[in-house]
Write an enzyme that holds these catalytic residues in place. Structure first.
Site, short mmCIF file in Angstrom:
data_model
loop_
_atom_site.label_atom_id
_atom_site.label_comp_id
_atom_site.label_asym_id
_atom_site.label_seq_id
_atom_site.Cartn_x
_atom_site.Cartn_y
_atom_site.Cartn_z
N GLU A 31 -0.47 -2.01 5.23
CA GLU A 31 0.44 -1.90 6.38
C GLU A 31 0.30 -0.54 7.04
O GLU A 31 0.53 -0.40 8.23
CB GLU A 31 1.89 -2.12 5.91
CG GLU A 31 2.90 -2.20 7.05
CD GLU A 31 3.38 -0.84 7.54
OE1 GLU A 31 3.72 -0.72 8.74
OE2 GLU A 31 3.43 0.11 6.74
N GLU A 32 -0.10 0.47 6.25
CA GLU A 32 -0.10 1.84 6.74
C GLU A 32 -1.34 2.23 7.54
O GLU A 32 -1.37 3.28 8.15
CB GLU A 32 0.03 2.82 5.56
CG GLU A 32 1.32 2.69 4.76
CD GLU A 32 2.54 3.20 5.50
OE1 GLU A 32 2.38 3.69 6.65
OE2 GLU A 32 3.65 3.12 4.96
N ASP A 86 0.82 -1.22 0.00
CA ASP A 86 0.00 0.00 0.00
C ASP A 86 0.85 1.27 0.00
O ASP A 86 2.01 1.28 0.39
CB ASP A 86 -0.96 0.01 1.18
CG ASP A 86 -0.25 -0.18 2.52
OD1 ASP A 86 0.78 -0.90 2.57
OD2 ASP A 86 -0.71 0.38 3.54
N HIS A 114 7.91 8.74 4.40
CA HIS A 114 6.66 9.51 4.46
C HIS A 114 6.85 10.98 4.08
O HIS A 114 6.01 11.82 4.42
CB HIS A 114 6.01 9.40 5.86
CG HIS A 114 5.54 8.02 6.20
ND1 HIS A 114 4.47 7.77 7.04
CD2 HIS A 114 5.97 6.79 5.81
CE1 HIS A 114 4.29 6.47 7.16
NE2 HIS A 114 5.20 5.85 6.41
#
Length: 393
Positions: A140-141, A82, A365
């Site tokens: 996962e996020e 993702d 990020h």
């Protein structure tokens, strides 16, 4: 099983495909639980590889099984797929085509490397002892995370050990970080609602001012880590949100405070919400206010199994040399790989991916995040060496 010479030859033959796959995925990112085109691409790519049994455990995840011709253990290799809700600001020619969505955490690289490993290992099916499962994980996020969902539907049932990789821009390209013990932190969140009594700004004595109360609470929260947590333990409490008021001449009824908590050991993790509640309860009572506190336990800390990590590390030292291998530094980020490690032993390994130009190095990020694509080759080496060590042990 595979030999070092075979591995190097196979990497040379597959690395251009891995880069191509990574760039395609980078240009077409999808958010957590929405990885429909991504998972379809992975599914179709795996179907083109002989010897693999390919299934869809959930709507946007993919599982491939490579069953060797000889009995043995079951090993799982995991990649997350993702992307993040970030608008990309890098200038790469394959930048995100989806506005507001970006692969800013390297998951495109993780997926591409695991596809490459699946393609190479499938060619050596007759030399494999046991089974290898290639887990292409969704979300996962976003909590509660795809790892826990895959555990619940049985993806790791019967698996003896599991390996995960992560590309890290804070580590030099060419370095592989691996160490037993804690790697990432427990990742928890909280929300505090202070309930006071609003009124006109000219008559604060007629109010129970939640803004002043909030300031006092925020200030006292800082004492938890500095005065309540042992100096030998690591913890972080960050206030990341504060919402209250809508006019300059009005004291509001309520203020909401939000934040994140990071820790490693369970004792520290369990003590922080108690300290937090004591502070909020004491200060609000002192000012005749009320409160609501919601504390959410998120991803657990990733803790590498000592025996599994030692075997992989020794194999990598032999095949790649000591210059490549470094200790994995603790990082306070969250990672849902812990859901697998809560059930079976395994190892989470860092792959250095810092661009050669220091000015191009941005953290995970970040809207300008990018990797040195040479790092994909080192990730492949890990994904091909580790099965050789674990399945033959």
């Amino acid at each position: 099983m595979l030999k070092i010479k075979d591995i190097n030859e196979q990497i040379e033959s597959i690395k251009s495909d891995v880069v191509k796959w990574r760039r395609y995925l980078h240009q077409n990112p999808e958010l957590s639980y929405q990885e429909e085109k991504t998972s379809q691409f992975v599914f179709d790519t795996l179907l083109s590889i002989s010897s693999l049994e390919v299934t869809r455990p959930t709507k946007t995840s993919v599982l491939a099984r490579l069953i060797g011709n000889r009995p043995g253990k079951v090993l799982a290799l995991r990649a997350d797929m993702d992307a993040l809700p970030i608008n990309e600001e890098s200038d790469v020619p394959f930048a995100s085509a989806n506005t507001g969505v970006m692969h800013a955490c390297g998951h495109d690289g993780h997926t591409a490397m695991l596809l490459g490993a699946a393609k190479v290992l499938s060619q050596f099916q007759n030399q494999i002892n046991g089974e290898i499962r290639f887990i292409f994980q969704h979300s996962e996020e976003m909590f509660p995370g795809g790892a826990q969902e895959l555990v619940e539907v049985g993806v790791i049932d019967g698996v003896d050990e599991i390996i995960g990789l992560h590309l890290f821009p804070m580590l030099p390209t060419g370095k592989i970080a691996i160490t037993p013990g804690y790697v990432s932190a427990n990742s928890d969140t909280f929300e505090i609602k202070i309930i006071g009594k609003g009124g006109h700004a000219s008559e604060p004595n007629q109010t129970i001012d939640p803004i002043i109360i909030s300031a006092e609470i925020i200030s006292n929260i800082q004492y938890i880590v500095s005065r309540k947590i042992s100096s030998t333990e690591q913890a972080v409490i960050s206030i990341t949100e504060i919402h209250g008021g809508s006019a300059k001449n009005v004291i509001p009824d309520t203020v909401t405070i939000g934040g994140g908590v990071r820790s490693f050991d369970e004792e520290t993790r369990n003590s922080i919400p108690k300290y937090l509640e004591n502070i909020v309860k004491g200060i609000t009572q002192a000012h005749s206010a009320k409160y609501k506190l919601e504390y959410t336990l998120g991803y657990g800390a990733v803790h590498n199994n000592e025996k599994v990590t030692s075997r992989i590390k020794n194999g990598l030292l032999e095949s790649l040399g000591s210059d490549c291998i470094i200790d994995m530094p603790h990082f306070m980020g969250g990672e849902d790989f812990s859901a697998y490690l809560n059930r079976i032993p395994g190892c989470f390994i860092g792959i250095g991916s810092a661009p050669s130009n220091k000015e191009d190095i941005y953290p995970l990020h970040h809207p300008k995040f990018n990797i040195d694509e040479r790092s994909l080759e080192f990730g492949l080496k890990v994904l091909l060496n580790a099965p050789m060590e674990l399945l033959n042990s």
